[in-house]
Design a protein around this motif. Sequence first.
Motif: not given
Length: 545
Positions: A500-526
Amino acid sequence: MNTEHYDLPSAQPLTEAYIHRTDANIESLYGYHAGREQDWAVRLKKLEELSGSRANPAELAEVLRQYNSPYTTPEVDASIRAIAEGAPVIIGGQQAGLWSGALLVIHKAVSIVSGAKWASEKLGRTVVPVFWIAGEDHDWDEANHTFVLNAEQELRKLIVQRPEGPRTSVSRTAVETDSWNAMLEELEQTLPHSDFKPGLLEQLRQIADQSRSLSDMFAGILSFLFGKEGLVLLDADDPKLRKIEAPMFRRMIEENDELEAAYKSAAEKVKSLGYQLQADVVEGSANLFVFNPANGDERTLLHKRGGQFQDRKATAFWTKEQLLQLADEQPSQLSNNVLTRPIMQDYLFPVLGTVLGPGEIAYWALTGEAFRKLGMEMPIIVPRMSFTLVEGTIAKHMMKYELSFEDVAKRFEARKQAWLSEQDQLSIEERFQDVKQSFVAMYGPLLELAGSIQPGLLKLGETNRQKIVEQIEYLEAKTKDAFNKQYDASIRQLDRIALSLWPSGKPQERVINMSGYWNRYGSAWLEKLLELPFSPTGGHQLVYL
């Protein structure tokens, strides 16, 4: 809001020196500094002085109005009206990515929006947020994928294959309806079930229905997420925009040798200060592309040889006069590279500040002299804010295993193994080590005895000893594995933290797509990101959801 600042240095020494102002020698490369309060008012005054040298703001606003019409909101309309009246902008951009690409794209848009609000309050006048979609880029492999965590907490790469045809721009590469449907189905299968999932998929389906290309889809997502914030979008490959850019393309062609000399001079200065170049400054490069109609509009980098321009393989040729004619009559056939794009951006807009990532800040150092050569001035470089989203379950597990974010980022495997070792009350590793040492010690005299009787037996004995040690180690590994299986749930929790925090040995922001957070939290995360105070010098924050 529960947040925590964390010093996350970039891999760019030049960027670090700019942000933290640790090297006075590089100030001449950039001019302004986002952390110097007075620079914002000085830059605004300079923009007013140079207003006559830029594109006509009313004409630009009309092009932006047409491009944004499928996604328009009252807030975006107001932003475009302000641009028509000459309002300064905070701008940043990115190449399109599947389902918006990695989270850093969202972070950049948040930085642009928050930066424009901050500058508006600071200067007492409207500053407009603008996102530059680099649709002219042709690197499909950078745009065609994203990574999403599935229900099994595995990182899954979603990808769309490039349609058959020449390597033209992403914006000119059509994506068929069947491809959109397949991508949506794959995303639906990947995302875990949630209350927000049906709405997310329906929104993406509506966007896909209006999208001819990945750039269109990318614009639709940004508009949905940031339309209420007044974020104005543009596609760098918009032919209507190209018409407005035509006078600057003409200057870039006419003064191409002078621009090349400026880039080379800046490159030498960067190297003389001990920094590596983050963009190629190639001898004879025109730093411009042509969409070659003879090859299906393939985007072709221009090189100068023998008084004319040609492609890399010297199979297509253009005279300066032919390129100037293109600039006047078919400017949509021309395209910038990374070194000329900053200049074109500043010609189109009164850029108060440009939001850049670490690599971009480093290569923008090469453009200052080129700006000056054209009677222009580099805008304020605004480091992009970055975030790590920490979900409640992840935070709880971090507390359980006494892990800090730094532990996860820098020494996760060591901390994980240390935790498992702490659970080992049987001292498995120590006891096996004792046995191996005892065996080797006891076996030594037998080797000497065998070797004294027949020298050939010494080699056989050494091979035999190694095989026995290997069998002991094999049993040790099996014993450890059986022991660790008692802690499978804990290991899964630990691995989920890292994924979740350091996927594939890289910062989260360089790997993971936002759709997982939208899927779980709606717009609250943004909304949480947009509520955070703006930092003109960037920085990294852990945001607890």
